[in-house]
Design an enzyme around this catalytic site. Structure first.
Site, PDB file in Angstrom:
ATOM      1  N   HIS A 167       0.846  -1.207   0.000  1.00 36.71           N
ATOM      2  CA  HIS A 167       0.000   0.000   0.000  1.00 36.71           C
ATOM      3  C   HIS A 167       0.877   1.252   0.000  1.00 36.71           C
ATOM      4  CE1 HIS A 167      -3.388  -2.384   1.924  1.00 36.71           C
ATOM      5  NE2 HIS A 167      -2.358  -3.063   2.380  1.00 36.71           N
TER       6      HIS A 167
ATOM      7  N   THR B  13       0.551   5.114   1.927  1.00 40.12           N
ATOM      8  CA  THR B  13      -0.249   5.627   3.050  1.00 40.12           C
ATOM      9  C   THR B  13      -1.132   6.809   2.663  1.00 40.12           C
ATOM     10  OG1 THR B  13       1.540   7.101   3.735  1.00 40.12           O
ATOM     11  CG2 THR B  13       1.456   4.926   4.778  1.00 40.12           C
TER      12      THR B  13
ATOM     13  N   GLU C  18       2.715  -0.920   4.485  1.00 39.95           N
ATOM     14  CA  GLU C  18       2.386   0.439   4.061  1.00 39.95           C
ATOM     15  C   GLU C  18       3.690   1.168   3.724  1.00 39.95           C
ATOM     16  OE1 GLU C  18      -0.318   2.205   3.503  1.00 39.95           O
ATOM     17  OE2 GLU C  18      -1.980   1.320   4.643  1.00 39.95           O
TER      18      GLU C  18
ATOM     19  N   HIS D  96      -2.643  -3.290  -3.335  1.00 41.76           N
ATOM     20  CA  HIS D  96      -4.002  -3.145  -2.808  1.00 41.76           C
ATOM     21  C   HIS D  96      -4.982  -2.952  -3.969  1.00 41.76           C
ATOM     22  CE1 HIS D  96      -6.632  -1.202   0.575  1.00 41.76           C
ATOM     23  NE2 HIS D  96      -7.075  -2.383   0.205  1.00 41.76           N
TER      24      HIS D  96
ATOM     25  N   ASP E  61      -3.699   2.113  -4.739  1.00 43.60           N
ATOM     26  CA  ASP E  61      -2.349   2.095  -4.186  1.00 43.60           C
ATOM     27  C   ASP E  61      -1.699   0.717  -4.314  1.00 43.60           C
ATOM     28  OD1 ASP E  61      -4.337   1.301  -2.197  1.00 43.60           O
ATOM     29  OD2 ASP E  61      -2.742   1.291  -0.720  1.00 43.60           O
TER      30      ASP E  61
HETATM   31 ZN   LIG Z   1      -4.099   0.403   0.629  1.00 42.86          ZN
END
Ligand SMILES: [Zn+2]
Length: 283
Positions: free
Chosen positions: A60, A62, A128, A168, A178
Site C-alpha cells: 500500500h 499511506t 504500508e 491493494h 495504491d
Molecule cells: Zn491500501
C-alpha cells in the site's frame, strides 16, 4: 514406544526448527530475518487473531505524511480505522517501523478478493509505504531498496507465490489505487518479488495482436484466470479491472482500454503463470 508417522514428522519438524533457530542465533549474517531492521515498534489497535496461514503479501501507500501515517496506523485516525504490519518511511534512512506482529491479522485490505479468496486480511502480511500518492510521486530508489529487502525476507519465510504478491489496487478493484502506477513492480520482480511476464512472450503476442486485437472479453477472461476479480460483468467493471492490471504492469498509461501492449502483457502473463497449472493448483 510406538510413534505414529504424523507424530514422528511433528518431532522431526520441531528438531529441524530448533536447528534452524539455533543456526540463526549462532550465525546471524545467514539468517534472513536479520535483514529486517525494525527501527521502532508502535502499538496497533486494528488487529485480530489470525485464523488462516499467510499466503499473500499486500503493498500500500499511506497517502499521508510520516507523522499522519504513524497516527493513522495506531488507530488514532479520525476517519477510517486501519492497521498494518510494517511501515516503510520516506526519511533519508527509509527505516521500517512495525505496528503488529505477523501472527496477528491486521485490517489493511478491507473488502478484497483474489482467485478463490475473499477479505485478504486473514491470509496476508501488509506493508504500508509512506507516499502521498504513488500515482503522482515516484518512489525514491533508497526507499525501494528497503522495500525489496523487507519483501524478500517475508516471501522466503512464508514461501509466498509470485502471483500472491499484490498491490491493494489488484485486490480491491475500483476501490483502491495504491501503491500506484509509479510503483516499480518490474524492479521488484527482477529481485524475485512478485510476478512479471517474459519479454519473449510479450514480443510474440505483440506481433500477433498488431494484426488483430483480441476481444476485450477474452483479455478480461485471462485476467480473471490469473486472479483478478471484477465486481460484476458490466463494462465499467471490465474497464476498472484492466486499469488495475495496467496500474501494476503498464503504469505509464492507465486508461482501462485494450491496446496492443496491454493485451500482449496480459497474454504473456497468462502464458507464464496460468497455462502450465491445472486449475486446482491455481489457488
Ligand atoms: Zn491500501
Amino acid at each position: 514406544m510406538y510413534q505414529s508417522a504424523s507424530s514422528y514428522r511433528n518431532n522431526l519438524t520441531l528438531i529441524l526448527s530448533l536447528f534452524l533457530f539455533a543456526g540463526c542465533a549462532s550465525s546471524p549474517k545467514q539468517c534472513p530475518r536479520d535483514r529486517i531492521k525494525i527501527a521502532q515498534d508502535f502499538p496497533c489497535q486494528e488487529v485480530e487473531p489470525r485464523k488462516q496461514p499467510i499466503r499473500y503479501l499486500i503493498l500500500h501507500h499511506t497517502a499521508a505524511s510520516l507523522p499522519s501515517s504513524i497516527q493513522m496506523l495506531q488507530g488514532k485516525g479520525e476517519t477510517n480505522k486501519v492497521g498494518i504490519h510494517y511501515l516503510v518511511c520516506n526519511q533519508p534512512q527509509h527505516q521500517v517501523y512495525r505496528f503488529a506482529p505477523e501472527h496477528l491479522a491486521t485490517s489493511h485490505a478491507g473488502k478484497s478478493a483474489w482467485r478463490q479468496d475473499q477479505s485478504l486480511n486473514q491470509s496476508s502480511v501488509g506493508i504500508e509505504i509512506v507516499n502521498l500518492d504513488g500515482n503522482l510521486n515516484p518512489y525514491p530508489p533508497s526507499q525501494i531498496a528497503q522495500i525489496i529487502a523487507l519483501c524478500q525476507e517475508i516471501i522466503i519465510r512464508y514461501k509466498i507465490d509470485p502471483t500472491h504478491v499484490l498491490a491493494h489496487s489488484d485486490i480491491s478493484i475500483g476501490r483502491k489505487k495504491d501503491p500506484g502506477s509509479l510503483f516499480p513492480w518490474k524492479e521488484l520482480a527482477e529481485a524475485g518479488i512478485g510476478a512479471w511476464p517474459d519479454e519473449a512472450d510479450i514480443q510474440k503476442f505483440q506481433t500477433l495482436y498488431a494484426k488483430k486485437l483480441p476481444d476485450k472479453k477474452e483479455i478480461v477472461g485471462q485476467l480473471i484466470d490469473y486472479g483478478y476479480r471484477p465486481f460484476d460483468s458490466s463494462e465499467m467493471s471490465m474497464k476498472l479491472t484492466i486499469e488495475a492490471f495496467q496500474r501494476h504492469f503498464r503504469g505509464k498509461k492507465v486508461d482501462g482500454e485494450i491496446d496492443v501492449e496491454t493485451a500482449s502483457m496480459v497474454s504473456a502473463l497468462h502464458t507464464k503463470y496460468c497455462q502450465a497449472l491445472p486449475s486446482t493448483a491455481k489457488n
